[in-house]
Structures are given as structure tokens and as C-alpha cells.
Design a protein around this motif. Structure first.
Motif, short mmCIF file in Angstrom:
data_model
loop_
_atom_site.label_atom_id
_atom_site.label_comp_id
_atom_site.label_asym_id
_atom_site.label_seq_id
_atom_site.Cartn_x
_atom_site.Cartn_y
_atom_site.Cartn_z
N VAL A 142 5.04 11.54 2.09
CA VAL A 142 4.12 10.45 1.77
C VAL A 142 4.36 9.23 2.65
O VAL A 142 3.44 8.62 3.18
CB VAL A 142 4.23 10.05 0.29
N THR A 143 5.66 8.87 2.84
CA THR A 143 6.00 7.68 3.61
C THR A 143 7.43 7.80 4.12
O THR A 143 8.25 8.51 3.51
CB THR A 143 5.86 6.41 2.73
N PRO A 144 7.78 7.14 5.24
CA PRO A 144 9.16 7.22 5.73
C PRO A 144 10.15 6.62 4.72
O PRO A 144 9.88 5.57 4.13
CB PRO A 144 9.12 6.38 7.02
N VAL A 145 11.29 7.29 4.53
CA VAL A 145 12.32 6.84 3.59
C VAL A 145 13.69 7.07 4.21
O VAL A 145 13.98 8.17 4.70
CB VAL A 145 12.23 7.61 2.24
N LEU A 146 14.53 6.04 4.19
CA LEU A 146 15.92 6.17 4.63
C LEU A 146 16.82 6.38 3.42
O LEU A 146 16.54 5.88 2.33
CB LEU A 146 16.38 4.90 5.37
N ARG A 176 0.68 6.85 -6.88
CA ARG A 176 -0.42 7.81 -7.09
C ARG A 176 0.05 9.25 -6.95
O ARG A 176 -0.45 10.13 -7.64
CB ARG A 176 -1.55 7.51 -6.10
N ARG A 177 1.02 9.48 -6.08
CA ARG A 177 1.47 10.85 -5.82
C ARG A 177 2.42 11.37 -6.91
O ARG A 177 2.35 12.53 -7.29
CB ARG A 177 2.17 10.89 -4.46
N PHE A 178 3.30 10.50 -7.44
CA PHE A 178 4.39 11.01 -8.28
C PHE A 178 4.40 10.49 -9.72
O PHE A 178 5.25 10.92 -10.50
CB PHE A 178 5.73 10.68 -7.63
N PRO A 203 0.82 -1.22 0.00
CA PRO A 203 0.00 0.00 0.00
C PRO A 203 0.85 1.27 0.00
O PRO A 203 0.49 2.26 -0.63
CB PRO A 203 -0.82 -0.12 1.28
N GLU A 204 2.00 1.24 0.70
CA GLU A 204 2.87 2.43 0.74
C GLU A 204 3.46 2.72 -0.64
O GLU A 204 3.57 3.87 -1.04
CB GLU A 204 3.99 2.22 1.77
N ALA A 205 3.84 1.66 -1.37
CA ALA A 205 4.36 1.86 -2.72
C ALA A 205 3.29 2.41 -3.64
O ALA A 205 3.55 3.28 -4.48
CB ALA A 205 4.91 0.55 -3.28
N ARG A 206 2.06 1.95 -3.47
CA ARG A 206 0.97 2.47 -4.30
C ARG A 206 0.73 3.95 -4.01
O ARG A 206 0.35 4.71 -4.91
CB ARG A 206 -0.30 1.65 -4.07
N LYS A 207 0.96 4.37 -2.78
CA LYS A 207 0.83 5.80 -2.46
C LYS A 207 1.84 6.62 -3.25
O LYS A 207 1.51 7.70 -3.76
CB LYS A 207 1.03 6.02 -0.96
#
Length: 342
Positions: A204-208, A87-89, A80-84
């Protein structure tokens, strides 16, 4: 055997699509840089990309698609996070590393169980993918290690006689490649900074940030993204990148030393600082208040250094905030020497 590289107009995409359907390589514009495309489902066609570029086989390729449905047919489970992020970018300069479906040949992914995919936003790229009816594996359309091409002329300088065709769509927009995010780890990892900034991703989501962003991978390791392992984006000149508050003074001093040795010296710096380097050939990067301008000019200026036959190119570093992270990543990988001054 040398090929005759045909230069096609945007209204001749049917010819470009026919080349691709026959397993040949075609360069085309995206919103980032020109890509060198081939049928991503044909291992022999993809192998021709590596041959044309002189690209190491352990450097994975990005697969360009025209729709989310096409992407989903090439990958395994998508969180689901990847789908976000999709959709955003998308369409846009963001590449996602996802589990690889079996239909993707191993040569595309450098033997990894993942595949890098994106949907470009450039209308010519999208139309070409649709007309060919194929996903296109497409790294930048340059000889491996050279500055990426932002015009069809740049493509011909490197790959003329090595590929079947190039679609001339004028200058590209962003000037640096797409951002690459590994979506198979928790949290997601930024493997290559690009047109979508870290700050935008984190909204959108946490990223390291992967440690490989700040230093090339060790010999023998397989990169999970293009641009992580090898020296890239480099002109023929000896590139020295200087960062920090004392950069202008250090650059001026180094430039005088090299000139005293009889070397032809150039300085690439923000427009606001070029007056400090009038004794050298200056290559204005653009304004510090407009990182998009600096990004768009970056590869053109690195190629211009070669046209000017510069032997030494001193580069003044910029902020790593926002798009500056991608710009500095490319400059670090182009440089043979990195100096922190103050």
C-alpha cells in the motif's frame, strides 16, 4: 481494595458498557488478544488501567474506536497515505500512530504528541464501543510483562479481583497483538509487527522497520508504541530462544544439561520438529506451513509452561517472513537469552 470481577456473556454488553461509563475497567475480546478497556477521554479511568496491570506510565496505550469518524475526532491531520492504510486494513489488526487531539488525556499517550488508534474487527469489541458511546483505551488484559490473554480464563488468572468485569467471548483469533505503524514520519515506520504483515503494508505504501523492533529501547526513552521498551509476554520459566540451522541440536544439548542439574525442562517448537525433543516436555507450536496457527497458539503455550511448572523453556525460532516477524518479535521479548546457532 479487591474488586469482585464479574464474568459477562456477550449478550450482557449493556452491563459492560455501564461499567465503562462509570469510569471502570472492563476486559473484552478483540480479534488479536483480550483488551483491558476504559474510557479513553477520562484520565482517571485510564489511570486505573495502569494500576490494574502494574504497567509503567511511560508505555502508551492504543485507543479502540468503532468507526473512522470516531477516530478522526481524536486525531489531528491524517495524510492521504494513512487514509489508504485505514481503507485497506480497518476494521482489523492495524494500529496507526497519528497526531493527538487535545481531548485525548496525556496519560493515554505517555505524554507524547501522538496517539495510537485502531478499529478492531471483533464484533463484541465493536458492539461494546458503540454501546458505551466511548472510545476505549485498551492494552492487553494481563499483568504487565506476562503473556497476553487469549481467553477470559487467562484474564481472570492475572486480573481477577483487580478489574470490574470481563466479557467472555471465547478464544481470540490472531493470538498476537495488532501491527503498529507510525504515520507521523516519512516514510512511515513499523513500530510493532502484528496481524498485518510488513509485506501487506508495503503493498500500500513504503514502510521502514524501526530499529526498536529488533532490540528494546534504551532506559529513559519513551516508546512511541506499546511493546517496544520492556520485557513482555514472559512466563515464569527461564526462556531461551534458539535460532538458526543448528537450533535443534543446541536445544537438545542445553535441555540435557539443565535436566542433569535437576531442572524441569520444556521445549516449544514447530510441530514438524517435536519428535527431536521427546526426552523433554514438548509444547507443539503448530505447523510451519500455517503461521496463523502458530500465532494463535503462542501465548496459550507460554501460559501452559507455567501450568506445567517448567523451570526452563527452550524455544526453537521460526522464519521472520510474513506473520513470522510478529511471532519472533514476541518470542525475543519473552526470552531472557537469545542464541544464534549456525
Amino acid at each position: 481494595m479487591e474488586l469482585t470481577t464479574v464474568v459477562l456473556k456477550p449478550e450482557e454488553l449493556d452491563r459492560a458498557a455501564a461499567f465503562l461509563q462509570r469510569g471502570q475497567c472492563v476486559a473484552f475480546p478483540t480479534e488479536t488478544v483480550y483488551g483491558l478497556g476504559a474510557n479513553a477521554l477520562d484520565a482517571q479511568a485510564v489511570a486505573a488501567i495502569f494500576t490494574a496491570k502494574g504497567r509503567p506510565q511511560d508505555n502508551p496505550l492504543i485507543v479502540h474506536c468503532a468507526s473512522e469518524a470516531q477516530v478522526l475526532s481524536l486525531v489531528g491531520d491524517v495524510s492521504p497515505e494513512a487514509r489508504k492504510l485505514m481503507r485497506r486494513f480497518w476494521p482489523g489488526p492495524l494500529t496507526l500512530v497519528l497526531p493527538r487531539a487535545d481531548k485525548i488525556p496525556l496519560v493515554v499517550s505517555a505524554g507524547l504528541d501522538t496517539v495510537a488508534v485502531r478499529i478492531p474487527s471483533h464484533p463484541i469489541a465493536l458492539q461494546l464501543i458503540e454501546q458505551a458511546g466511548l472510545p476505549l483505551a485498551a492494552p492487553s488484559a494481563n499483568l504487565s510483562g506476562r503473556p497476553s490473554p487469549t481467553t477470559a480464563r487467562h484474564v481472570l488468572e492475572d486480573l481477577g479481583g483487580r478489574i470490574s468485569a470481563v466479557v467472555d467471548g471465547g478464544e481470540t483469533g490472531w493470538g498476537v497483538e495488532s501491527t503498529v505503524v507510525d504515520c507521523t514520519t516519512k516514510p512511515f515506520r513499523l513500530l510493532r509487527p502484528g496481524g498485518v504483515t510488513l509485506e501487506e503494508l508495503e503493498s500500500v505504501t513504503p514502510v521502514l522497520v524501526d530499529p526498536g523492533v529488533y532490540g528494546q529501547l534504551q532506559p529513559g526513552s519513551t516508546p512511541r508504541s506499546p511493546g517496544m521498551k520492556y520485557r513482555h509476554y514472559a512466563p515464569r520459566a527461564h526462556v531461551i530462544l534458539v535460532v538458526g540451522k543448528g537450533a535443534p541440536e543446541r536445544i537438545a544439548a542445553l535441555g540435557r544439561e539443565y535436566q542433569a542439574e535437576g531442572k524441569k525442562v520444556g521445549v516449544m517448537a514447530p510441530a514438524e520438529h517435536c519428535s527431536a525433543y521427546q526426552e523433554f516436555t514438548t509444547l507443539p507450536m503448530g505447523s510451519l506451513s500455517n503461521l496463523q496457527e502458530i500465532s494463535a497458539n503462542l501465548y496459550r503455550l507460554l501460559r501452559e509452561a507455567d501450568e506445567l511448572r517448567l523451570e526452563i523453556l527452550l524455544v526453537e525460532g521460526i522464519t521472520e517472513a510474513g506473520l513470522g516477524m510478529a511471532i519472533m518479535d514476541r518470542l525475543r521479548r519473552a526470552a531472557e537469552v537469545y542464541i544464534q546457532e549456525g
